[in-house]
Each structure stands twice: as structure tokens, then as C-alpha cells.
Design a protein around this motif. Structure first.
Motif, PDB file in Angstrom:
ATOM      1  N   LEU A  37      -5.400 -35.970 -17.517  1.00 28.41           N
ATOM      2  CA  LEU A  37      -5.041 -37.047 -16.594  1.00 28.41           C
ATOM      3  C   LEU A  37      -5.287 -36.641 -15.140  1.00 28.41           C
ATOM      4  O   LEU A  37      -5.799 -37.433 -14.344  1.00 28.41           O
ATOM      5  CB  LEU A  37      -3.568 -37.424 -16.775  1.00 28.41           C
ATOM      6  CG  LEU A  37      -3.210 -38.264 -18.002  1.00 28.41           C
ATOM      7  CD1 LEU A  37      -1.709 -38.503 -18.065  1.00 28.41           C
ATOM      8  CD2 LEU A  37      -3.954 -39.600 -17.988  1.00 28.41           C
ATOM      9  N   GLU A  55      -4.543 -43.406 -12.610  1.00 29.28           N
ATOM     10  CA  GLU A  55      -4.459 -44.269 -13.794  1.00 29.28           C
ATOM     11  C   GLU A  55      -3.253 -45.187 -13.728  1.00 29.28           C
ATOM     12  O   GLU A  55      -3.245 -46.249 -14.344  1.00 29.28           O
ATOM     13  CB  GLU A  55      -4.439 -43.391 -15.058  1.00 29.28           C
ATOM     14  CG  GLU A  55      -3.086 -42.935 -15.562  1.00 29.28           C
ATOM     15  CD  GLU A  55      -2.395 -41.920 -14.651  1.00 29.28           C
ATOM     16  OE1 GLU A  55      -1.194 -41.679 -14.829  1.00 29.28           O
ATOM     17  OE2 GLU A  55      -3.072 -41.355 -13.766  1.00 29.28           O
ATOM     18  N   TYR A  56      -2.240 -44.787 -12.946  1.00 27.56           N
ATOM     19  CA  TYR A  56      -1.028 -45.596 -12.840  1.00 27.56           C
ATOM     20  C   TYR A  56      -1.178 -46.700 -11.787  1.00 27.56           C
ATOM     21  O   TYR A  56      -0.852 -47.858 -12.044  1.00 27.56           O
ATOM     22  CB  TYR A  56       0.170 -44.705 -12.502  1.00 27.56           C
ATOM     23  CG  TYR A  56       1.502 -45.399 -12.654  1.00 27.56           C
ATOM     24  CD1 TYR A  56       2.050 -45.628 -13.915  1.00 27.56           C
ATOM     25  CD2 TYR A  56       2.213 -45.834 -11.542  1.00 27.56           C
ATOM     26  CE1 TYR A  56       3.271 -46.265 -14.069  1.00 27.56           C
ATOM     27  CE2 TYR A  56       3.437 -46.472 -11.688  1.00 27.56           C
ATOM     28  CZ  TYR A  56       3.952 -46.685 -12.945  1.00 27.56           C
ATOM     29  OH  TYR A  56       5.153 -47.328 -13.094  1.00 27.56           O
ATOM     30  N   SER A  61      -2.865 -47.295 -17.244  1.00 29.30           N
ATOM     31  CA  SER A  61      -1.841 -46.870 -18.213  1.00 29.30           C
ATOM     32  C   SER A  61      -0.964 -48.049 -18.631  1.00 29.30           C
ATOM     33  O   SER A  61      -0.536 -48.126 -19.787  1.00 29.30           O
ATOM     34  CB  SER A  61      -0.981 -45.759 -17.611  1.00 29.30           C
ATOM     35  OG  SER A  61      -0.353 -46.183 -16.423  1.00 29.30           O
ATOM     36  N   SER A  65      -0.527 -49.362 -22.359  1.00 29.31           N
ATOM     37  CA  SER A  65       0.824 -49.499 -22.905  1.00 29.31           C
ATOM     38  C   SER A  65       1.044 -50.895 -23.476  1.00 29.31           C
ATOM     39  O   SER A  65       1.629 -51.058 -24.553  1.00 29.31           O
ATOM     40  CB  SER A  65       1.864 -49.217 -21.818  1.00 29.31           C
ATOM     41  OG  SER A  65       1.729 -47.920 -21.314  1.00 29.31           O
ATOM     42  N   GLY A  86      -7.359 -50.140 -22.648  1.00 25.64           N
ATOM     43  CA  GLY A  86      -7.624 -49.157 -21.597  1.00 25.64           C
ATOM     44  C   GLY A  86      -9.076 -49.157 -21.151  1.00 25.64           C
ATOM     45  O   GLY A  86      -9.374 -49.160 -19.955  1.00 25.64           O
ATOM     46  N   ILE A 205      -7.251 -41.989 -21.296  1.00 28.26           N
ATOM     47  CA  ILE A 205      -6.021 -42.543 -20.716  1.00 28.26           C
ATOM     48  C   ILE A 205      -5.278 -43.384 -21.744  1.00 28.26           C
ATOM     49  O   ILE A 205      -4.049 -43.300 -21.878  1.00 28.26           O
ATOM     50  CB  ILE A 205      -6.348 -43.373 -19.458  1.00 28.26           C
ATOM     51  CG1 ILE A 205      -6.810 -42.460 -18.328  1.00 28.26           C
ATOM     52  CG2 ILE A 205      -5.132 -44.193 -19.011  1.00 28.26           C
ATOM     53  CD1 ILE A 205      -7.320 -43.194 -17.105  1.00 28.26           C
ATOM     54  N   THR A 209      -1.692 -42.315 -23.298  1.00 32.80           N
ATOM     55  CA  THR A 209      -0.582 -43.242 -23.060  1.00 32.80           C
ATOM     56  C   THR A 209       0.061 -43.672 -24.369  1.00 32.80           C
ATOM     57  O   THR A 209       1.291 -43.774 -24.469  1.00 32.80           O
ATOM     58  CB  THR A 209      -1.071 -44.475 -22.292  1.00 32.80           C
ATOM     59  OG1 THR A 209      -1.657 -44.063 -21.055  1.00 32.80           O
ATOM     60  CG2 THR A 209       0.072 -45.439 -22.004  1.00 32.80           C
ATOM     61  N   PRO A 214       3.567 -43.938 -20.618  1.00 28.54           N
ATOM     62  CA  PRO A 214       3.084 -43.746 -19.243  1.00 28.54           C
ATOM     63  C   PRO A 214       3.870 -42.655 -18.524  1.00 28.54           C
ATOM     64  O   PRO A 214       5.089 -42.557 -18.669  1.00 28.54           O
ATOM     65  CB  PRO A 214       3.317 -45.118 -18.590  1.00 28.54           C
ATOM     66  CG  PRO A 214       4.399 -45.759 -19.404  1.00 28.54           C
ATOM     67  CD  PRO A 214       4.247 -45.234 -20.805  1.00 28.54           C
TER      68      PRO A 214
END
Length: 288
Positions: A37, A55-56, A61, A65, A86, A205, A209, A214
Motif C-alpha cells: 500500500l 488509496e484512501y 479502498s 470495501s 477497485g 488495493i 482491503t 480499510p
């Protein structure tokens, strides 16, 4: 760290192979998840020329999710749904919108996607029965648990692939981090390499996840620390992002188990609390 765990928990039956396997698979998953990550985040920051990229913050993510939760409630494979969501979101942001929007606009859109998918996860959580809802809520907090050999192998292979690609493409990524003019100069061959790199990052990712939930802001925080330390040097930054990020999160994970061995603190909560002020610091520093 993994080998030292028996000395930290003397009351547990150390002769049990199941306990040692649990610790080993957890530590390996944590290390390679964090390393992959952080490396992917540093590469994405270089490609977008924006220190806020992760990624957040891009909503990748959150998308993974949401689709994993959707697969869970439908009784289908959460991994397949997560990878689909993703990769789709990654390609949408970087291939379709990157030429039409500035890096800051993409970040704002990513935060909007984050809120949208988080709302979707909450709605899915509301629709499930109580026991499944508890499991889903716990997973959303982010953390590591027991993993099968197939899951651990998958995350290791993908993390090493992300790491290897970032090393191979390091000179070209460095050029793009200077100006987007170099993307045109590098030509069609690099565009296909760029597409392949994005797909691999999107798959990684999504898989990480779906396995650990996350983990907000950790990759963003550590990638920026590496950037400041090595002044954007791609080769050194990639090496230390992978090994340093993996070692740091594994250490934090072990500490959370030592502090509360029975009821562990979800690692996603810790990284979220620590990372949010750092996000504001990067934002205001960038504005200045």
C-alpha cells in the motif's frame, strides 16, 4: 517480530502449531499489505504530482470495501466483487478523468466517492441480520486476523509485483512526477505499461482491503514521510516505502495485541486518529 511473539505471551501454549501459524500468517499479511500500500501510494503521488493522493483519499479502498460488502450480502465472492470495484474505480479516476480534471479536483472527487461508498456500506450493514452486521462492522474498522495459505500467498505475490513494477518503472515515473509533458514523450509503450501498473495497483488495493478492511491514512502518512526524507528519489523511496511501511505497521499491530491481548484495538481506528491531523497538515502546507 514474529519469532519474538512467544516470549511476549508466555501464558499461551507455544507448542500449538495452530497458534504459531495464526501469528505467522497475520504478521506476513500485515507486512506485505502495508509495504504494498505504501509503495503504491508513493507511485500514485508521483504520477499525479500531488502529496494528498492515496488509496484512501481517492476512494479506492472505499470502493473495494463497498463491492466486497455487496458480494458478502449477496452470498457471492467478496474478493471478486472487491477486485472488480477497485480496478474499475482506479481506471475511471486515472484514465478517464486525469486528462479532464486537475489533481486537486480528482482528490475532491475521491473524497466524494469515499463518502458515497461509505454510505452504501452503512446501508448494506443495515440490511444484514445482527450477527453478519457485527462481522461487517468489525471488518470496516480495519485490522488483521487469521488467513489461509492461499490468501497470504496472493497478497505476497501481488505486493511483490507492485514493488517490482515500481522499481522497473522508477525512471519513467520520476519523469512524469516532474511534468505531464514527459507522458507524451515516453509514447504509447509507456501508456500500456502505465495501464498495467494501474490495474495491478487496483487489484492489490482491492485484495488487501477485502482481507484486512480499510486502513485509513497510514500509506498517505508514511509515503509523505519517505518523500520528505529522500526528497522524492524514486529508487530509494520505493525501497524504504515497501520495507519501512511493512515493518512499521507490523510493529503497530503487535503493540495493539500487547496492549489489549483479548479485545484488540482495530488498527484502522489508530491510523485514522493519527492520520487525520496529518492530512490537514499536508493540505495547508500544499496551499501555502
Amino acid at each position: 517480530l514474529t519469532l519474538s511473539i512467544p516470549f511476549l505471551f508466555p501464558l499461551i501454549n507455544l507448542d500449538s502449531p495452530e497458534i504459531y501459524t495464526y501469528r505467522l500468517t497475520r504478521s506476513l499479511t500485515c507486512f506485505f499489505t502495508a509495504g504494498g500500500l505504501t509503495t503504491a501510494t508513493f507511485a500514485l503521488q508521483s504520477l499525479t504530482r500531488n502529496a494528498l493522493t492515496s488509496e484512501y483519499t481517492l476512494g479506492l479502498s472505499a470502493a473495494a470495501s463497498f463491492f466486497a460488502s455487496l458480494g458478502f450480502i449477496l452470498g457471492l465472492s467478496p474478493f471478486a466483487f472487491s477486485i472488480f470495484g477497485g480496478v474499475l474505480t482506479t481506471l475511471f479516476l486515472f484514465l478517464f478523468l486525469q486528462k479532464r480534471m486537475s489533481a486537486n479536483q480528482i482528490i475532491i472527487l475521491g473524497i466524494t466517492l469515499n463518502i458515497f461508498f461509505a454510505s452504501g456500506i452503512t446501508f448494506i450493514n443495515y440490511l444484514t441480520h445482527f450477527k453478519s452486521s457485527q462481522s461487517l462492522s468489525r471488518w470496516i474498522f480495519g485490522g488483521f486476523s487469521f488467513y489461509s495459505l492461499t490468501e497470504v500467498t496472493s497478497i505476497i505475490v501481488l505486493a511483490l509485483l507492485v514493488f517490482s513494477l515500481c522499481l522497473i518503472y522508477a525512471p519513467k515515473i520520476t519523469l512524469i512526477s516532474i511534468s505531464d509533458i514527459y507522458e507524451e514523450i515516453l509514447g504509447k509503450k509507456f501508456r500500456s505499461q502505465y495501464l498495467f501498473l494501474l490495474i495491478v495497483i487496483g487489484v492489490f488495493i482491492a485484495l488487501s482491503t477485502s482481507l484486512s478492511g480499510p486502513i485509513p491514512f497510514f500509506a498517505l502518512l508514511f509515503a509523505n514521510f519517505i518523500r520528505l526524507t529522500f526528497h522524492g528519489h524514486m529508487l530509494y523511496s520505493t525501497l524504504f516505502s515497501f520495507f519501512g511501511g511493512g515493518a512499521l505497521l507490523t510493529t503497530i499491530d503487535q503493540l495493539t495485541r500487547i496492549i489489549r491481548p483479548v479485545e484488540e484495538i482495530p488498527i484502522g481506528i489508530l491510523t485514522g486518529i493519527i492520520g487525520l491531523p496529518f492530512l490537514f497538515f499536508i493540505f495547508f502546507k500544499k496551499e501555502k
